[in-house]
Design a protein around this motif. Structure first.
Motif, PDB file in Angstrom:
ATOM      1  N   SER B  43     -36.352  13.226  18.206  1.00  0.00           N
ATOM      2  CA  SER B  43     -37.539  12.617  18.826  1.00  0.00           C
ATOM      3  C   SER B  43     -38.776  13.481  18.593  1.00  0.00           C
ATOM      4  O   SER B  43     -39.872  12.951  18.344  1.00  0.00           O
ATOM      5  CB  SER B  43     -37.312  12.444  20.322  1.00  0.00           C
ATOM      6  OG  SER B  43     -36.218  11.626  20.560  1.00  0.00           O
ATOM      7  N   TYR B  46     -40.051  12.897  15.185  1.00  0.00           N
ATOM      8  CA  TYR B  46     -40.754  11.614  15.118  1.00  0.00           C
ATOM      9  C   TYR B  46     -42.137  11.720  15.751  1.00  0.00           C
ATOM     10  O   TYR B  46     -43.093  11.115  15.260  1.00  0.00           O
ATOM     11  CB  TYR B  46     -39.941  10.532  15.831  1.00  0.00           C
ATOM     12  CG  TYR B  46     -38.877   9.882  14.979  1.00  0.00           C
ATOM     13  CD1 TYR B  46     -38.449  10.479  13.812  1.00  0.00           C
ATOM     14  CD2 TYR B  46     -38.321   8.675  15.340  1.00  0.00           C
ATOM     15  CE1 TYR B  46     -37.480   9.903  13.042  1.00  0.00           C
ATOM     16  CE2 TYR B  46     -37.349   8.084  14.567  1.00  0.00           C
ATOM     17  CZ  TYR B  46     -36.925   8.698  13.422  1.00  0.00           C
ATOM     18  OH  TYR B  46     -35.968   8.116  12.657  1.00  0.00           O
ATOM     19  N   TYR B  50     -45.602  10.723  13.983  1.00  0.00           N
ATOM     20  CA  TYR B  50     -46.599   9.755  14.455  1.00  0.00           C
ATOM     21  C   TYR B  50     -47.989  10.388  14.459  1.00  0.00           C
ATOM     22  O   TYR B  50     -48.975   9.742  14.124  1.00  0.00           O
ATOM     23  CB  TYR B  50     -46.267   9.272  15.870  1.00  0.00           C
ATOM     24  CG  TYR B  50     -45.032   8.426  15.974  1.00  0.00           C
ATOM     25  CD1 TYR B  50     -44.698   7.533  14.979  1.00  0.00           C
ATOM     26  CD2 TYR B  50     -44.202   8.512  17.073  1.00  0.00           C
ATOM     27  CE1 TYR B  50     -43.572   6.763  15.066  1.00  0.00           C
ATOM     28  CE2 TYR B  50     -43.073   7.742  17.171  1.00  0.00           C
ATOM     29  CZ  TYR B  50     -42.764   6.870  16.161  1.00  0.00           C
ATOM     30  OH  TYR B  50     -41.642   6.111  16.266  1.00  0.00           O
ATOM     31  N   ASP B  57     -52.115   6.929  19.896  1.00  0.00           N
ATOM     32  CA  ASP B  57     -51.615   6.127  21.021  1.00  0.00           C
ATOM     33  C   ASP B  57     -50.104   6.233  21.131  1.00  0.00           C
ATOM     34  O   ASP B  57     -49.548   6.381  22.226  1.00  0.00           O
ATOM     35  CB  ASP B  57     -51.987   4.661  20.807  1.00  0.00           C
ATOM     36  CG  ASP B  57     -53.444   4.413  21.052  1.00  0.00           C
ATOM     37  OD1 ASP B  57     -53.804   4.234  22.209  1.00  0.00           O
ATOM     38  OD2 ASP B  57     -54.212   4.424  20.086  1.00  0.00           O
ATOM     39  N   ILE B  58     -49.448   6.150  19.979  1.00  0.00           N
ATOM     40  CA  ILE B  58     -47.983   6.188  19.986  1.00  0.00           C
ATOM     41  C   ILE B  58     -47.502   7.571  20.402  1.00  0.00           C
ATOM     42  O   ILE B  58     -46.506   7.699  21.106  1.00  0.00           O
ATOM     43  CB  ILE B  58     -47.440   5.818  18.595  1.00  0.00           C
ATOM     44  CG1 ILE B  58     -48.093   4.544  18.107  1.00  0.00           C
ATOM     45  CG2 ILE B  58     -45.955   5.632  18.629  1.00  0.00           C
ATOM     46  CD1 ILE B  58     -47.851   3.368  18.960  1.00  0.00           C
ATOM     47  N   LEU B  60     -48.941   9.574  22.481  1.00  0.00           N
ATOM     48  CA  LEU B  60     -49.095   9.713  23.936  1.00  0.00           C
ATOM     49  C   LEU B  60     -47.994   8.993  24.700  1.00  0.00           C
ATOM     50  O   LEU B  60     -47.603   9.426  25.779  1.00  0.00           O
ATOM     51  CB  LEU B  60     -50.459   9.168  24.364  1.00  0.00           C
ATOM     52  CG  LEU B  60     -51.630  10.094  24.093  1.00  0.00           C
ATOM     53  CD1 LEU B  60     -52.924   9.417  24.458  1.00  0.00           C
ATOM     54  CD2 LEU B  60     -51.485  11.355  24.923  1.00  0.00           C
ATOM     55  N   VAL B  61     -47.508   7.862  24.175  1.00  0.00           N
ATOM     56  CA  VAL B  61     -46.448   7.166  24.904  1.00  0.00           C
ATOM     57  C   VAL B  61     -45.075   7.696  24.491  1.00  0.00           C
ATOM     58  O   VAL B  61     -44.142   7.694  25.283  1.00  0.00           O
ATOM     59  CB  VAL B  61     -46.545   5.634  24.707  1.00  0.00           C
ATOM     60  CG1 VAL B  61     -46.112   5.213  23.334  1.00  0.00           C
ATOM     61  CG2 VAL B  61     -45.738   4.913  25.746  1.00  0.00           C
ATOM     62  N   TYR B  62     -44.940   8.199  23.255  1.00  0.00           N
ATOM     63  CA  TYR B  62     -43.620   8.597  22.760  1.00  0.00           C
ATOM     64  C   TYR B  62     -43.188   9.951  23.322  1.00  0.00           C
ATOM     65  O   TYR B  62     -42.008  10.152  23.590  1.00  0.00           O
ATOM     66  CB  TYR B  62     -43.640   8.649  21.233  1.00  0.00           C
ATOM     67  CG  TYR B  62     -42.277   8.756  20.605  1.00  0.00           C
ATOM     68  CD1 TYR B  62     -41.467   7.645  20.536  1.00  0.00           C
ATOM     69  CD2 TYR B  62     -41.809   9.959  20.112  1.00  0.00           C
ATOM     70  CE1 TYR B  62     -40.212   7.731  19.984  1.00  0.00           C
ATOM     71  CE2 TYR B  62     -40.562  10.047  19.549  1.00  0.00           C
ATOM     72  CZ  TYR B  62     -39.772   8.928  19.494  1.00  0.00           C
ATOM     73  OH  TYR B  62     -38.533   9.015  18.951  1.00  0.00           O
ATOM     74  N   PRO B  64     -43.790  11.546  26.394  1.00  0.00           N
ATOM     75  CA  PRO B  64     -43.105  11.488  27.690  1.00  0.00           C
ATOM     76  C   PRO B  64     -41.839  10.661  27.655  1.00  0.00           C
ATOM     77  O   PRO B  64     -40.849  11.031  28.296  1.00  0.00           O
ATOM     78  CB  PRO B  64     -44.152  10.883  28.634  1.00  0.00           C
ATOM     79  CG  PRO B  64     -45.151  10.253  27.783  1.00  0.00           C
ATOM     80  CD  PRO B  64     -45.170  11.012  26.509  1.00  0.00           C
ATOM     81  N   VAL B  65     -41.824   9.551  26.908  1.00  0.00           N
ATOM     82  CA  VAL B  65     -40.653   8.676  26.943  1.00  0.00           C
ATOM     83  C   VAL B  65     -39.473   9.314  26.223  1.00  0.00           C
ATOM     84  O   VAL B  65     -38.391   9.473  26.793  1.00  0.00           O
ATOM     85  CB  VAL B  65     -40.998   7.294  26.336  1.00  0.00           C
ATOM     86  CG1 VAL B  65     -39.745   6.519  26.025  1.00  0.00           C
ATOM     87  CG2 VAL B  65     -41.836   6.502  27.301  1.00  0.00           C
ATOM     88  N   ALA B  66     -39.662   9.707  24.962  1.00  0.00           N
ATOM     89  CA  ALA B  66     -38.505  10.074  24.144  1.00  0.00           C
ATOM     90  C   ALA B  66     -38.158  11.552  24.247  1.00  0.00           C
ATOM     91  O   ALA B  66     -37.005  11.919  24.037  1.00  0.00           O
ATOM     92  CB  ALA B  66     -38.764   9.713  22.691  1.00  0.00           C
TER      93      ALA B  66
END
Lengths: 274, 87, 136
Positions: B43, B46, B50, B57-58, B60-62, B64-66
């Protein structure tokens, strides 16, 4: 499997992929990957996302990604939020009837005082960063999904460092989070109809999910208030989506932290263990 | 002197190779805790990818999530169930 | 006529993504543990998302000036700025699609985690071969 076997397999995979890429490149000579010009659709979005000279077709937000997510393809995002809602509700339904035991066990004290103090500061900072990401989503990279996912890290850290009982005591309960999440979804729904309601009250027509004025629908939300850019409905959507996403994930983490003995009691209770 | 474009594409390719090796180790590892750690390495590769592909944008969301939420949730799951994959 | 080193490196990135797709599919289909299946499924969806981002990328305008994110940084934008911007910005559409896909993927994965937990509570195992042998 022995360690050296894994190393050999990994190295041979690297070589295989490198040679495959070479073959691909040799076969594709003269064709440029990646392309040097984007697709026509991308040019439409790039030129239209903030275009004061063509306000009928512009989202009036300098952030093209947020403009697509909540304006051009807003209905898609609404339905994806519905999928998100259903996945969380399905998790809650699987854990129905499971609740925390009244008295915390003695092992639920968490980590040492130093870690706890540092964590309290860190949680405040995480929430501040999340709010900054969510509220500036129409100007800079960020938005409701990013801010909500960042804010969801805070309850997880609190769960690990303190305990689920600490969260319960400080007011983060499952029902309260469900309420917060429903408030966020309600806000998204209301914002979707905001321009339509205002337009109907003043006797005009409008579209669902309308942001800026469109042909035959002359009413829209202001894209700038006193010189500050707001992006019309985009700001409201970002705030409500961040609320819904962070509260939704917090519910799941709270359910995941219930001690296993309690859950097994509920799952097998009454029956003879299947 | 390497051209900046070649340098960036080279880093992208290296990150791709790193993520491939991490994916292979994560899928074949029998100790599930180690598998989660390898998945987190994939992760991270990745996330850098990105960033270099100009998708802030990706990122910032990736991140914390992944890198944050996925491993934590799966570790919770492993703690509540079993740690080793059966033979 | 040699090969273009930049094209080769970018193709290498795409090939590693294909390899990731294959490995994680093997993990989803062939590994016995449900937890391992969930881990492989997250890798599979991340790889699919990365493909979408790679599709939206573009060649550098010149070898020394990189593309820019699809965010306008000058308000109000002048005509010259917009020409500069559209000659450099990457495609915003795949990014918008992937953005929601990642968050919803996490929610669906959490649901799968709860399903796995429920199966473990009922059958005391997360091995699909042993679950398949159980009756009822």
């Amino acid at each position: 499997m022995k360690a050296w076997e894994r190393i050999v397999i990994g190295a041979s995979m690297v070589i295989f992929v490198a040679l495959l890429a070479l073959v691909y490149t040799l076969g594709a000579l003269g064709y440029r990957v990646p392309p040097s010009t984007p697709r026509d659709l991308a040019m439409v979005y790039l030129t239209m996302t903030f275009n004061p000279s063509n306000p009928l077709f512009s989202a009036m937000a300098p952030e093209a990604v947020t403009a697509i997510v909540w304006d051009y393809r807003g209905l898609d995002t609404l339905f994806e939020t519905a999928v998100f809602f259903l996945a969380i509700i399905a998790s809650v339904a699987l854990m129905r009837g499971v609740s925390l035991p009244e008295k915390p066990p003695s092992s639920a004290e968490g980590m040492s005082l130093i870690v706890k103090t540092v964590t309290k500061l860190t949680i405040g900072m995480i929430l501040a960063v999340a709010a900054s990401i969510a509220f500036h989503g129409h100007l800079t990279p960020g938005g409701g999904f990013q801010g909500g996912a960042t804010a969801a890290v805070a309850p997880l850290v609190a769960l690990v460092v303190f305990s689920v009982y600490f969260l319960e005591r400080s007011g983060v309960t499952k029902n309260r989070m469900l309420g917060l999440r429903s408030a966020g979804l309600l806000g998204i729904g209301l914002t979707a109809f905001l321009v339509l309601i205002g337009s109907l009250l003043s006797g005009g027509t409008a579209f669902v999910f309308q942001n800026q004025p469109k042909p035959a629908a002359p009413i829209g939300l202001p894209w700038r208030i006193d010189g500050a850019l707001t992006g019309g409905t985009l700001f409201l959507f970002n705030v409500f989506e961040a609320l819904a996403v962070s509260a939704g994930f917090t519910i799941v983490f709270l359910l995941l932290a219930v001690p296993e003995e309690e859950a097994i009691k509920v799952v097998r209770g009454g029956e003879d263990g299947h | 002197m390497i051209a900046p474009q070649t340098l960036v594409f080279g880093i992208l390719a290296l990150l791709g190779l790193l993520s491939m090796v991490a994916t292979y180790l994560a899928v074949t590892e029998r100790d599930l805790v180690k598998a989660v750690v390898f998945s987190a390495i994939q992760s991270t590769a990745y996330a850098f990818m990105y960033y270099l592909l100009m998708a802030p944008d990706i990122v910032l969301v990736y991140v914390p999530v992944a890198v944050g939420l996925y491993p934590a949730v799966i570790l919770f799951l492993i703690k509540k169930t079993e740690r080793f994959e059966g033979e | 006529m040699g090969i273009n080193i930049d094209t080769y490196l970018f193709n290498l990135l795409i090939m590693t993504l294909f390899a990731n797709l294959a490995i994680s599919l093997y993990g989803v289909l062939a590994r016995p543990s449900l937890i391992k299946k969930v881990i492989a499924l997250t890798i599979l969806s991340d790889t699919a998302n990365t493909f979408a981002i790679v599709v939206g990328y573009r060649m550098w305008p010149t070898p020394t000036s990189p593309p820019v994110p699809p965010v306008i940084t000058r308000i109000p934008p002048s005509r010259e700025y917009m020409d500069w911007f559209t000659a450099r910005a990457v495609d915003p559409l795949p990014q918008a699609l992937v953005l929601t896909a990642i968050v919803i993927g996490l929610a669906v994965t959490l649901f799968l985690v709860f399903l796995t937990l429920q199966i473990y509570r009922l059958y005391r195992t997360t091995d699909v071969r042993r679950i398949a042998k159980l009756k009822g």
